[in-house]
Design an enzyme around this catalytic site. Structure first.
Site: not given
Ligand code: BGC
Ligand code: BGC
Length: 629
Positions: A314, A511
């Site tokens: 990621d 997020e």
């Protein structure tokens, strides 16, 4: 499954007479066994690998963000991939056109295929977060975020959404969608709850399968990874939705058996469906970061689950691993990361990694395995023969981006995602020939409707003008009532309305920006509560439409509304809401509610982690709840 053909007319029209269509993936020939290792592909991988220098190999393993890399860099460093992170567009222009996207894709591609000075031609792959449609691109069809799709309980719909998303990505010349998220969220304070289909692996398993099939084409069929499909990514492996207190990038504390039982099924299904890439997760498992977890990435994912594609890290995920920095991380590669998403510090990363291989901190065999996986996926996808992005059948077919058929599918998804929690005295469905007041800060607010990961990373800084072709909830209602001889207004004044539709809820986030300490929806003092009480005083019945990325404690609002609909984050097709709220002009039901909660709804603010099959389960509305007319 065959339903995927029902969105095809637009595409078929575009492709009429296009010979590339069925020939593109001639030698993919998936075997249909555990893994699709066609011998001719494996031979090509081995031959190419044998000709590569160490520098070329490490270049293949690196994926910078388009804001930090140029086509000349790709030519020089032989980079294997690029991505555009949330809010990254060609020329850093939010309103970049389809032609701009395709032109940039061509430039990167050309650079990767340049054989000057004896370099090897290896097509670059460009990945993007197409998480609810092709969501970084202006004018794309945006579907409800995953939590709404979970409520729809319709696997066929998921596959069709995957197909449409793939087509819209292909229009811009990109190769790869970082979707689906197969997280199983266990604490709704997590800021990524809306990216999850369900708190329960049951739906996630089925949806992972169908979404991968939609994006990549059905494994074993001619369509698999052909030019109208894109590579998919199941993410984030593993346990992203299980962190303590729902903290983004936190620690998931579970036995291995529970980790695999709750958070694993989506991956097994995705691998079965032939998913070609899997993204590692920022979280830790029992204190150790997954990005550096050899047991999870290599033993469990690659060996036990039989995954033979690319494990991509990621965004700066290597930086999370102990002893690593953004530009240096042998432990991640040794643990099993094959491609490193190193958005900015990629030059140093390349230098450091070459050095680590030379000094044997990273075994060459590991690098060879990583590069073989990358090449395997590129050969399988037919990219060596496909030609420049602009030459591919769907490229630059601007009419497909936000095509009416695609929007119709999204509107269906909106209808099916709505969950009715309350309907006093049968207030819903409403008559079209009514005077309707439509208010609340979500009423005419497409940014709020679409949520995070929309045009920008956080989904903020967008206005209705950034969504050409989209429909706000207010616009959808106005159209519906006007057709039936009624009238919608967006502000009070004038004759007293017969009913009010009040649209409110969470503002966009992505997020950790969305992590919560408390699930109390803004406390009891919210502006909409005062409005609802005023409406009640004036004897105007109210229908509340709640825009949210997760179940929240909304007891005061729920009590103050006569009908309460959870619309989640429905995307660009707000017309789907009026479709269900209003009767047909002849008075009969137009569309009934079919959505059922895929997340349990809390009775108290203490119920932050509340999940189906809990030993003590006392929700306000259980998993599976949803009223009908
Ligand atoms: C990028 C996002 C990324 C995020 C992670 C942002 O700058 O645009 O795509 O997910 O950083 O921190
Ligand atoms: C997110 C990923 C995303 C990546 C690229 C990360 O911060 O966790 O889901 O694919 O950024 O934007």
């Amino acid at each position: 499954m065959r339903s995927s053909t029902s969105v095809a007319p637009a595409v078929a029209a575009v492709l009429a007479g296009c010979a590339l269509w069925s020939a593109a993936s001639a030698d993919v020939a998936p075997a249909g066994g555990q893994v699709d290792q066609a011998p001719q592909v494996e031979r090509k991988v081995a031959e190419l690998l044998a000709r590569m220098t160490l520098e070329q190999k490490i270049g293949q393993m690196v994926q910078p963000d388009i804001r930090s890399v140029t086509p000349d860099d790709v030519r020089k460093y032989r980079l294997g991939s690029v991505l555009n992170g949330g809010g990254a567009w060609p020329g850093e222009n939010k309103h970049a056109s389809v032609a701009d996207w395709v032109a940039l894709a061509d430039s990167f591609f050309d650079a990767s295929m340049d054989t000057t000075n004896g370099q090897l031609a290896i097509p670059i792959i460009w990945g993007t977060d197409a998480m609810h449609g092709h969501s970084n691109v202006i004018g794309a069809t945006l579907f409800p975020h995953n939590i709404g799709l979970g409520a729809a309980h319709n696997p066929d719909l998921l596959e069709r959404i995957g197909t449409v998303t793939a087509h819209e990505v292909a229009v811009t010349g990109l190769d790869w969608a970082f979707a689906p998220v197969v997280a199983v969220v266990r604490d709704d304070r997590w800021g990524r709850t809306y990216e999850s289909y369900s708190e329960d692996p049951e739906i996630v398993r089925t949806y992972a399968d169908r979404m991968v099939r939609g994006l990549q084409g059905a494994r074993g069929s001619k369509e698999f990874l052909d030019a109208s499909h894109v590579l998919a990514t199941a993410k984030h492996f593993i346990g992203d939705g299980g962190t303590t207190d729902g903290v983004d990038r936190g620690d998931t504390h579970l036995s291995e058996a529970d980790l695999l039982k709750i958070h694993g099924p989506g991956y097994v299904a995705a691998i079965d469906a032939g998913v070609q890439t899997i993204m590692a997760s920022y979280n830790s498992w029992n204190g150790l970061k997954v990005h550096g977890h050899q047991h999870l990435l290599t033993e469990v994912l690659k060996k036990r689950m039989g995954f033979d594609g690319i494990v991509v890290s990621d965004w700066d995920g290597v930086d999370e691993v102990q002893g690593c920095s953004k530009d240096k991380c042998a432990p991640a590669i040794n643990a099993g990361i094959d491609m490193v998403m190193v958005p900015n510090d990629w030059k140093n990363f390349i230098g450091n990694t070459i050095e680590q291989v030379r000094t044997e901190k990273i075994p060459l065999a590991r690098v060879n395995d990583a590069v073989s996986r990358i090449l395997r996926v590129k050969f399988r996808a037919g990219l060596f023969e496909r030609g420049r992005p602009s030459s591919r059948p769907l490229a630059n077919k601007t009419a497909l981006l936000g095509a009416p058929e695609h929007r119709e599918l999204a509107r269906q998804a909106v209808r099916e995602s709505l969950v009715l929690l309350k309907n006093e005295r049968g207030l819903l469905p409403l008559r079209r020939n009514s005077r309707v007041l439509v208010v609340g800060d979500g009423a005419d607010n497409i940014s709020k409707q679409t949520g995070g990961w929309t045009v920008t990373w956080q989904g903020t800084e967008n206005t209705n003008a950034d969504f050409p072709g989209a429909t706000s909830i207010y616009q959808g209602i106005a159209r519906a009532v006007e057709e039936g001889g009624g009238k919608a207004s967006a502000s009070a004044g004038g004759p007293k309305p017969e009913v009010a539709v009040v649209v409110f809820g969470e503002d966009p986030y992505a997020e950790w920006f969305g992590d919560l300490r408390s699930i109390d929806y803004r406390g009891a003092g919210g502006a909409e509560l005062a409005l609802l009480q005023q409406l009640r005083q004036d004897s105007v019945p109210s229908v509340c439409v709640f825009l949210t990325g997760r179940p929240l404690w909304i007891e005061p609002e729920l009590a103050a509304c006569d009908a309460f609909v959870v619309a989640w984050l429905p995307g660009t097709e707000g017309g789907g809401i009026a479709d269900v709220l209003f009767r047909k002009a002849d008075g009969s039901v137009n569309h009934n509610f079919t959505g059922k909660l895929s997340f349990s709804w809390p009775r108290t603010v203490a119920q932050t982690s509340l999940n189906r099959n809990d030993r003590k389960y006392d929700p306000l509305f259980p998993y599976g709840f949803g009223l009908r007319y």
